[in-house]
Scaffold this motif. Structure first.
Motif, PDB file in Angstrom:
ATOM      1  N   PHE A  67     -19.721 -98.475 -47.049  1.00 38.11           N
ATOM      2  CA  PHE A  67     -19.886 -98.641 -48.493  1.00 38.11           C
ATOM      3  C   PHE A  67     -21.288 -99.165 -48.824  1.00 38.11           C
ATOM      4  O   PHE A  67     -21.988 -98.599 -49.675  1.00 38.11           O
ATOM      5  CB  PHE A  67     -18.812 -99.595 -49.028  1.00 38.11           C
ATOM      6  N   PHE A  68     -21.706-100.242 -48.150  1.00 36.31           N
ATOM      7  CA  PHE A  68     -23.016-100.824 -48.449  1.00 36.31           C
ATOM      8  C   PHE A  68     -24.150 -99.905 -48.012  1.00 36.31           C
ATOM      9  O   PHE A  68     -25.203 -99.851 -48.651  1.00 36.31           O
ATOM     10  CB  PHE A  68     -23.137-102.220 -47.842  1.00 36.31           C
ATOM     11  N   ASP A  69     -23.933 -99.144 -46.958  1.00 40.31           N
ATOM     12  CA  ASP A  69     -24.941 -98.165 -46.539  1.00 40.31           C
ATOM     13  C   ASP A  69     -25.118 -97.096 -47.611  1.00 40.31           C
ATOM     14  O   ASP A  69     -26.237 -96.694 -47.927  1.00 40.31           O
ATOM     15  CB  ASP A  69     -24.548 -97.517 -45.205  1.00 40.31           C
ATOM     16  N   ARG A  70     -23.993 -96.650 -48.193  1.00 41.41           N
ATOM     17  CA  ARG A  70     -24.071 -95.626 -49.254  1.00 41.41           C
ATOM     18  C   ARG A  70     -24.737 -96.184 -50.516  1.00 41.41           C
ATOM     19  O   ARG A  70     -25.406 -95.454 -51.240  1.00 41.41           O
ATOM     20  CB  ARG A  70     -22.698 -95.072 -49.601  1.00 41.41           C
ATOM     21  N   LEU A  71     -24.540 -97.471 -50.783  1.00 39.26           N
ATOM     22  CA  LEU A  71     -25.230 -98.078 -51.926  1.00 39.26           C
ATOM     23  C   LEU A  71     -26.730 -98.114 -51.689  1.00 39.26           C
ATOM     24  O   LEU A  71     -27.530 -97.833 -52.591  1.00 39.26           O
ATOM     25  CB  LEU A  71     -24.721 -99.494 -52.181  1.00 39.26           C
ATOM     26  N   ALA A  72     -27.115 -98.470 -50.464  1.00 39.41           N
ATOM     27  CA  ALA A  72     -28.535 -98.560 -50.125  1.00 39.41           C
ATOM     28  C   ALA A  72     -29.163 -97.178 -49.981  1.00 39.41           C
ATOM     29  O   ALA A  72     -30.355 -96.992 -50.265  1.00 39.41           O
ATOM     30  CB  ALA A  72     -28.715 -99.354 -48.835  1.00 39.41           C
ATOM     31  N   ASN A  73     -28.368 -96.217 -49.527  1.00 40.94           N
ATOM     32  CA  ASN A  73     -28.859 -94.858 -49.279  1.00 40.94           C
ATOM     33  C   ASN A  73     -27.900 -93.857 -49.922  1.00 40.94           C
ATOM     34  O   ASN A  73     -27.099 -93.226 -49.229  1.00 40.94           O
ATOM     35  CB  ASN A  73     -28.952 -94.590 -47.772  1.00 40.94           C
ATOM     36  N   PRO A  74     -27.966 -93.724 -51.238  1.00 42.83           N
ATOM     37  CA  PRO A  74     -26.993 -92.861 -51.913  1.00 42.83           C
ATOM     38  C   PRO A  74     -27.120 -91.409 -51.468  1.00 42.83           C
ATOM     39  O   PRO A  74     -28.210 -90.949 -51.138  1.00 42.83           O
ATOM     40  CB  PRO A  74     -27.340 -93.009 -53.390  1.00 42.83           C
ATOM     41  N   PRO A  75     -26.007 -90.694 -51.474  1.00 46.35           N
ATOM     42  CA  PRO A  75     -26.055 -89.285 -51.082  1.00 46.35           C
ATOM     43  C   PRO A  75     -26.782 -88.455 -52.135  1.00 46.35           C
ATOM     44  O   PRO A  75     -26.907 -88.863 -53.297  1.00 46.35           O
ATOM     45  CB  PRO A  75     -24.579 -88.886 -51.005  1.00 46.35           C
ATOM     46  N   VAL A  76     -27.259 -87.300 -51.713  1.00 45.77           N
ATOM     47  CA  VAL A  76     -27.913 -86.379 -52.637  1.00 45.77           C
ATOM     48  C   VAL A  76     -26.847 -85.859 -53.599  1.00 45.77           C
ATOM     49  O   VAL A  76     -25.718 -85.558 -53.206  1.00 45.77           O
ATOM     50  CB  VAL A  76     -28.557 -85.209 -51.850  1.00 45.77           C
ATOM     51  N   MET A  77     -27.197 -85.785 -54.863  1.00 45.89           N
ATOM     52  CA  MET A  77     -26.247 -85.338 -55.879  1.00 45.89           C
ATOM     53  C   MET A  77     -26.117 -83.815 -55.845  1.00 45.89           C
ATOM     54  O   MET A  77     -26.852 -83.104 -56.516  1.00 45.89           O
ATOM     55  CB  MET A  77     -26.691 -85.807 -57.267  1.00 45.89           C
ATOM     56  N   LEU A  81     -20.599 -82.869 -56.006  1.00 49.95           N
ATOM     57  CA  LEU A  81     -20.483 -84.299 -56.279  1.00 49.95           C
ATOM     58  C   LEU A  81     -20.612 -84.571 -57.770  1.00 49.95           C
ATOM     59  O   LEU A  81     -19.849 -85.362 -58.333  1.00 49.95           O
ATOM     60  CB  LEU A  81     -21.534 -85.094 -55.494  1.00 49.95           C
ATOM     61  N   THR A  82     -21.536 -83.901 -58.420  1.00 49.30           N
ATOM     62  CA  THR A  82     -21.700 -84.056 -59.865  1.00 49.30           C
ATOM     63  C   THR A  82     -20.417 -83.657 -60.590  1.00 49.30           C
ATOM     64  O   THR A  82     -19.945 -84.370 -61.482  1.00 49.30           O
ATOM     65  CB  THR A  82     -22.889 -83.212 -60.364  1.00 49.30           C
ATOM     66  N   ALA A  83     -19.824 -82.540 -60.185  1.00 48.09           N
ATOM     67  CA  ALA A  83     -18.578 -82.081 -60.800  1.00 48.09           C
ATOM     68  C   ALA A  83     -17.450 -83.074 -60.545  1.00 48.09           C
ATOM     69  O   ALA A  83     -16.643 -83.355 -61.440  1.00 48.09           O
ATOM     70  CB  ALA A  83     -18.204 -80.696 -60.273  1.00 48.09           C
ATOM     71  N   ALA A  84     -17.376 -83.619 -59.320  1.00 50.39           N
ATOM     72  CA  ALA A  84     -16.331 -84.594 -58.985  1.00 50.39           C
ATOM     73  C   ALA A  84     -16.478 -85.857 -59.828  1.00 50.39           C
ATOM     74  O   ALA A  84     -15.483 -86.407 -60.313  1.00 50.39           O
ATOM     75  CB  ALA A  84     -16.382 -84.925 -57.501  1.00 50.39           C
ATOM     76  N   LEU A  85     -17.696 -86.327 -60.023  1.00 49.45           N
ATOM     77  CA  LEU A  85     -17.928 -87.518 -60.838  1.00 49.45           C
ATOM     78  C   LEU A  85     -17.576 -87.262 -62.307  1.00 49.45           C
ATOM     79  O   LEU A  85     -17.008 -88.126 -62.977  1.00 49.45           O
ATOM     80  CB  LEU A  85     -19.374 -87.985 -60.711  1.00 49.45           C
ATOM     81  N   GLU A  86     -17.895 -86.077 -62.794  1.00 53.96           N
ATOM     82  CA  GLU A  86     -17.539 -85.739 -64.175  1.00 53.96           C
ATOM     83  C   GLU A  86     -16.022 -85.671 -64.337  1.00 53.96           C
ATOM     84  O   GLU A  86     -15.468 -86.166 -65.324  1.00 53.96           O
ATOM     85  CB  GLU A  86     -18.186 -84.417 -64.580  1.00 53.96           C
ATOM     86  N   GLU A  87     -15.343 -85.073 -63.359  1.00 54.49           N
ATOM     87  CA  GLU A  87     -13.882 -84.991 -63.397  1.00 54.49           C
ATOM     88  C   GLU A  87     -13.272 -86.390 -63.356  1.00 54.49           C
ATOM     89  O   GLU A  87     -12.318 -86.691 -64.072  1.00 54.49           O
ATOM     90  CB  GLU A  87     -13.366 -84.154 -62.231  1.00 54.49           C
ATOM     91  N   HIS A  88     -13.819 -87.257 -62.511  1.00 59.81           N
ATOM     92  CA  HIS A  88     -13.366 -88.644 -62.440  1.00 59.81           C
ATOM     93  C   HIS A  88     -13.489 -89.324 -63.804  1.00 59.81           C
ATOM     94  O   HIS A  88     -12.573 -90.010 -64.257  1.00 59.81           O
ATOM     95  CB  HIS A  88     -14.164 -89.414 -61.378  1.00 59.81           C
TER      96      HIS A  88
END
Length: 95
Positions: A67-77, A81-88
């Motif tokens: 979790f903290f690694d992903r915060l420090a190094n976020p994945p490429v959008m 992923l953009t669609a999943a976040l919008e659906e969320h």
């Protein structure tokens, strides 16, 4: 828990069988409280537990590292992923 200085204007009515009421009255008596106070205190304590269970996430050490690694190094959008976040955002009401 409400304090004495808080104006109590709201009500909750409930129906229950005689045995349930007697059980609640007995518990209130054993706790040295009125029935209303006992039911309110007990319900509020349980409400806090339920809210905490639904709003708190406990991670293992490994999951916390990820979790903290992903915060420090976020994945490429990516588009996915953009669609999943919008659906969320459409499905989940975060308060």
């Amino acid at each position: 828990m409400p304090t004495a200085s808080v104006s109590k204007t709201e009500r909750i009515n409930l129906r229950l069988d005689a045995a349930s009421k007697q059980r609640l009255e007995r518990a209130a008596l054993l706790e040295g409280q009125t029935l209303s106070r006992y039911v309110l205190v007990t319900a509020l304590m349980r409400a806090e537990q339920v809210i905490s269970e639904h709003e708190t996430m406990v991670l293992s050490g490994r999951d916390a590292e990820v979790f903290f690694d992903r915060l420090a190094n976020p994945p490429v959008m990516s588009p996915e992923l953009t669609a999943a976040l919008e659906e969320h955002g459409r499905r989940v009401d975060s308060r």
